[in-house]
Design an enzyme around this catalytic site. Structure first.
Site, PDB file in Angstrom:
ATOM      1  N   ASN A 299      76.226 122.229 154.715  1.00 24.60           N
ATOM      2  CA  ASN A 299      76.716 121.257 153.793  1.00 24.60           C
ATOM      3  C   ASN A 299      78.294 120.554 154.263  1.00 24.60           C
ATOM      4  O   ASN A 299      78.488 119.574 153.977  1.00 24.60           O
ATOM      5  CB  ASN A 299      76.951 121.745 152.286  1.00 24.60           C
ATOM      6  CG  ASN A 299      75.601 121.666 151.581  1.00 24.60           C
ATOM      7  OD1 ASN A 299      74.716 121.071 152.109  1.00 24.60           O
ATOM      8  ND2 ASN A 299      75.436 122.301 150.577  1.00 24.60           N
TER       9      ASN A 299
ATOM     10  N   GLU B 195      71.426 130.269 154.259  1.00 23.25           N
ATOM     11  CA  GLU B 195      72.639 130.751 154.609  1.00 23.25           C
ATOM     12  C   GLU B 195      72.840 131.803 153.431  1.00 23.25           C
ATOM     13  O   GLU B 195      72.628 131.796 152.463  1.00 23.25           O
ATOM     14  CB  GLU B 195      73.589 129.592 154.117  1.00 23.25           C
ATOM     15  CG  GLU B 195      73.616 128.448 155.316  1.00 23.25           C
ATOM     16  CD  GLU B 195      74.657 127.371 155.056  1.00 23.25           C
ATOM     17  OE1 GLU B 195      75.235 126.958 155.961  1.00 23.25           O
ATOM     18  OE2 GLU B 195      74.925 126.994 153.847  1.00 23.25           O
TER      19      GLU B 195
ATOM     20  N   HIS C 233      71.857 130.715 150.179  1.00 29.91           N
ATOM     21  CA  HIS C 233      71.810 129.307 149.931  1.00 29.91           C
ATOM     22  C   HIS C 233      70.667 128.864 150.575  1.00 29.91           C
ATOM     23  O   HIS C 233      70.377 128.615 151.750  1.00 29.91           O
ATOM     24  CB  HIS C 233      73.047 128.568 150.527  1.00 29.91           C
ATOM     25  CG  HIS C 233      73.010 126.836 150.493  1.00 29.91           C
ATOM     26  ND1 HIS C 233      73.572 126.243 151.222  1.00 29.91           N
ATOM     27  CD2 HIS C 233      72.735 126.362 149.630  1.00 29.91           C
ATOM     28  CE1 HIS C 233      73.620 125.041 150.934  1.00 29.91           C
ATOM     29  NE2 HIS C 233      73.075 124.963 149.915  1.00 29.91           N
TER      30      HIS C 233
ATOM     31  N   SER D 261      75.834 125.279 146.313  1.00 31.15           N
ATOM     32  CA  SER D 261      76.052 124.333 147.655  1.00 31.15           C
ATOM     33  C   SER D 261      77.065 124.509 148.120  1.00 31.15           C
ATOM     34  O   SER D 261      77.235 124.306 149.408  1.00 31.15           O
ATOM     35  CB  SER D 261      75.854 122.957 147.128  1.00 31.15           C
ATOM     36  OG  SER D 261      74.583 122.945 146.531  1.00 31.15           O
TER      37      SER D 261
HETATM   38  N1  3HC Z   1      55.996 121.515 148.075  1.00 27.59           N
HETATM   39  C1  3HC Z   1      54.852 121.390 148.598  1.00 27.59           C
HETATM   40  N2  3HC Z   1      54.790 119.942 149.208  1.00 27.59           N
HETATM   41  C2  3HC Z   1      55.768 119.259 149.330  1.00 27.59           C
HETATM   42  C3  3HC Z   1      57.047 119.394 148.640  1.00 27.59           C
HETATM   43  C4  3HC Z   1      57.150 120.841 147.963  1.00 27.59           C
HETATM   44  N3  3HC Z   1      58.250 121.117 147.408  1.00 27.59           N
HETATM   45  N4  3HC Z   1      57.896 118.638 148.893  1.00 27.59           N
HETATM   46  C5  3HC Z   1      57.171 117.626 149.538  1.00 27.59           C
HETATM   47  N5  3HC Z   1      55.882 118.207 149.741  1.00 27.59           N
HETATM   48  C6  3HC Z   1      54.851 117.304 150.514  1.00 27.59           C
HETATM   49  C7  3HC Z   1      54.960 115.863 150.444  1.00 27.59           C
HETATM   50  O1  3HC Z   1      54.231 115.355 148.875  1.00 27.59           O
HETATM   51  C8  3HC Z   1      53.893 115.150 151.448  1.00 27.59           C
HETATM   52  O2  3HC Z   1      52.740 115.411 151.119  1.00 27.59           O
HETATM   53  P1  3HC Z   1      51.693 113.881 150.952  1.00 27.59           P
HETATM   54  O3  3HC Z   1      51.637 113.753 152.634  1.00 27.59           O
HETATM   55  O4  3HC Z   1      50.564 114.554 150.663  1.00 27.59           O
HETATM   56  O5  3HC Z   1      52.507 112.854 150.386  1.00 27.59           O
HETATM   57  C9  3HC Z   1      54.265 116.390 152.564  1.00 27.59           C
HETATM   58  O6  3HC Z   1      54.755 117.453 151.762  1.00 27.59           O
HETATM   59  C10 3HC Z   1      55.207 115.688 153.497  1.00 27.59           C
HETATM   60  O7  3HC Z   1      55.298 116.802 154.571  1.00 27.59           O
HETATM   61  P2  3HC Z   1      54.855 116.453 156.222  1.00 27.59           P
HETATM   62  O8  3HC Z   1      54.934 117.759 156.803  1.00 27.59           O
HETATM   63  O9  3HC Z   1      53.603 115.895 155.862  1.00 27.59           O
HETATM   64  O10 3HC Z   1      56.228 115.476 156.130  1.00 27.59           O
HETATM   65  P3  3HC Z   1      57.356 115.782 157.185  1.00 27.59           P
HETATM   66  O11 3HC Z   1      57.137 116.226 158.329  1.00 27.59           O
HETATM   67  O12 3HC Z   1      58.043 114.676 156.863  1.00 27.59           O
HETATM   68  O13 3HC Z   1      58.166 116.987 156.404  1.00 27.59           O
HETATM   69  C11 3HC Z   1      60.008 117.588 155.202  1.00 27.59           C
HETATM   70  C12 3HC Z   1      58.682 116.928 155.092  1.00 27.59           C
HETATM   71  C13 3HC Z   1      59.959 119.199 155.851  1.00 27.59           C
HETATM   72  C14 3HC Z   1      60.685 117.584 153.522  1.00 27.59           C
HETATM   73  C15 3HC Z   1      60.905 116.700 156.040  1.00 27.59           C
HETATM   74  O14 3HC Z   1      60.978 115.399 155.941  1.00 27.59           O
HETATM   75  C16 3HC Z   1      62.467 117.321 156.277  1.00 27.59           C
HETATM   76  O15 3HC Z   1      62.538 118.365 156.906  1.00 27.59           O
HETATM   77  N6  3HC Z   1      63.439 116.580 155.681  1.00 27.59           N
HETATM   78  C17 3HC Z   1      64.697 117.058 155.703  1.00 27.59           C
HETATM   79  C18 3HC Z   1      65.123 117.752 154.395  1.00 27.59           C
HETATM   80  C19 3HC Z   1      66.539 118.419 154.441  1.00 27.59           C
HETATM   81  O16 3HC Z   1      67.154 118.266 155.405  1.00 27.59           O
HETATM   82  N7  3HC Z   1      66.705 119.204 153.484  1.00 27.59           N
HETATM   83  C20 3HC Z   1      68.022 119.922 153.321  1.00 27.59           C
HETATM   84  C21 3HC Z   1      68.931 118.912 152.648  1.00 27.59           C
HETATM   85  S1  3HC Z   1      70.466 119.722 152.399  1.00 27.59           S
HETATM   86  C22 3HC Z   1      70.067 121.083 150.993  1.00 27.59           C
HETATM   87  O17 3HC Z   1      69.045 121.001 150.624  1.00 27.59           O
HETATM   88  C23 3HC Z   1      71.665 121.475 150.563  1.00 27.59           C
HETATM   89  C24 3HC Z   1      71.907 121.350 149.383  1.00 27.59           C
HETATM   90  O18 3HC Z   1      73.111 122.551 148.860  1.00 27.59           O
HETATM   91  C25 3HC Z   1      72.624 120.033 149.154  1.00 27.59           C
END
Ligand code: 3HC
Length: 295
Positions: A195, A156, A144, A123
């Protein structure tokens, strides 16, 4: 080596990120071995891949036949030697502690084929420093992913000081094979790009609550409904793992100064082992299947 020579991919670590990266590689048609340090961890990762593939199929994002084929291409393993035998690319996604990475890389270089490329999903740790733990700093770079890897579009690709340009190109091609959009980070800077922006945002949200200026729910609804983020800051911290955010902040503070000091609210959660979704409680409580603020 070019992308057409890549058949086998090894993912080290079956946790939050490792299982998702292994899933992506299997969906892209690679023969994947996912390795963790004990049966429980590796089985847990495999179960999460299975859950995720079912979910993607249920939502119509992939065909059921593709989900089954991806699972067939994925072998969970504990034995590192077997996990890297004949592999082309090793993607390391083990915990963000230099001493753990050091042990893993020293074992890895003893068993991996000489021409295999190593990519770290770190990260924030220095790609140059990690590459220097191995016998192949020129065939080493950062790759990443973002959580959850199967849903997040960006990857990345980070150059260390010794990385050869064709290695970066191959890893970018691999990200594209995974259906992702690679962005090249030309310099090995703390936190890379995402990050460096995102984790301080989560820390600021924690400071607001820590100082009593707003509740977790208010900060999260403001982030979603006014700022337009897909998740609230605390929801996202729970999703990525509060400990992961904490380690990024610790490193940013060390490298860039006290502006990045982790908020005590984050430190308390890490000390209480309340790390987010993966431990069923973080800033929210997930034990009953929903997300509520712990009393
Ligand atoms: N595999 C399959 N399905 C998944 C899943 C996975 N790994 N994770 C979540 N889902 C499912 C959920 O269970 C949910 O299903 P449900 O409706 O039956 O409960 C569904 O996906 C939700 O998806 P939707 O498209 O309906 O909902 P969203 O439009 O809210 O999209 C998201 C979900 C894409 C996760 C969105 O909320 C998002 O973009 N969130 C931000 C995440 C983000 O910024 N991540 C980066 C973090 S930083 C990082 O990781 C770096 C590290 O180094 C710290």
């Amino acid at each position: 080596m070019s992308i057409t020579d890549v058949d086998r991919v090894t993912v080290l670590g079956a946790g939050n990120m490792g299982h998702g990266i292994a899933e992506l590689a299997a969906l892209a048609g690679y023969e994947v071995r996912m390795r963790d340090i004990n049966e429980e961890f590796v089985q847990n990762g495999y179960d999460r891949v299975e859950w995720s593939l079912e979910k993607l199929a249920e939502k119509g994002r992939i065909d059921e036949a593709d989900a089954d084929a991806a699972l067939d291409r994925l072998t969970p393993l504990v034995d590192l030697e077997a996990a890297v035998e004949g592999t082309d690319v090793v993607i390391e996604a083990v915990p963000e502690r230099m001493e753990i990475k050091k042990d893993v890389y020293s074992e890895l270089e003893r068993h991996a084929p000489d021409d295999a490329i190593f990519a770290s999903n770190t990260s924030s740790l220095s790609i140059t420093a990690l590459s220097e733990l191995t016998d192949r700093p020129e065939r080493f770079c950062g790759m990443h992913f973002f959580n959850p890897p199967v849903r997040m579009q960006l990857v990345e690709v980070i150059a260390g000081a010794h990385t050869e340009p064709d290695v970066l190109e191959l890893i970018e091609d691999l990200a594209e094979e995974f259906g992702k959009t690679p962005v090249r980070v030309r310099k090995d800077v703390p936190g890379f790009i995402v990050n460096r922006i995102l984790v301080p945002l989560l820390n600021e949200a924690a400071w607001i609550v820590n100082e009593g200026d707003a509740s977790i729910e208010t900060v999260d609804s403001t982030a979603k409904f006014d700022v337009g983020l897909p998740m609230g800051a605390f929801e996202l911290a729970d999703q990525i793992g509060i400990d992961v955010g904490y380690h990024v902040l610790e490193y940013l503070q060390e490298e860039l100064g006290d502006a990045y000091r982790p908020c005590p609210l984050i430190v308390e959660k890490v000390e209480a082992d309340e790390l987010g979704r993966k431990s069923d409680v973080g800033f929210y409580d997930y034990e009953d299947g929903g997300a509520t603020i712990p009393s």
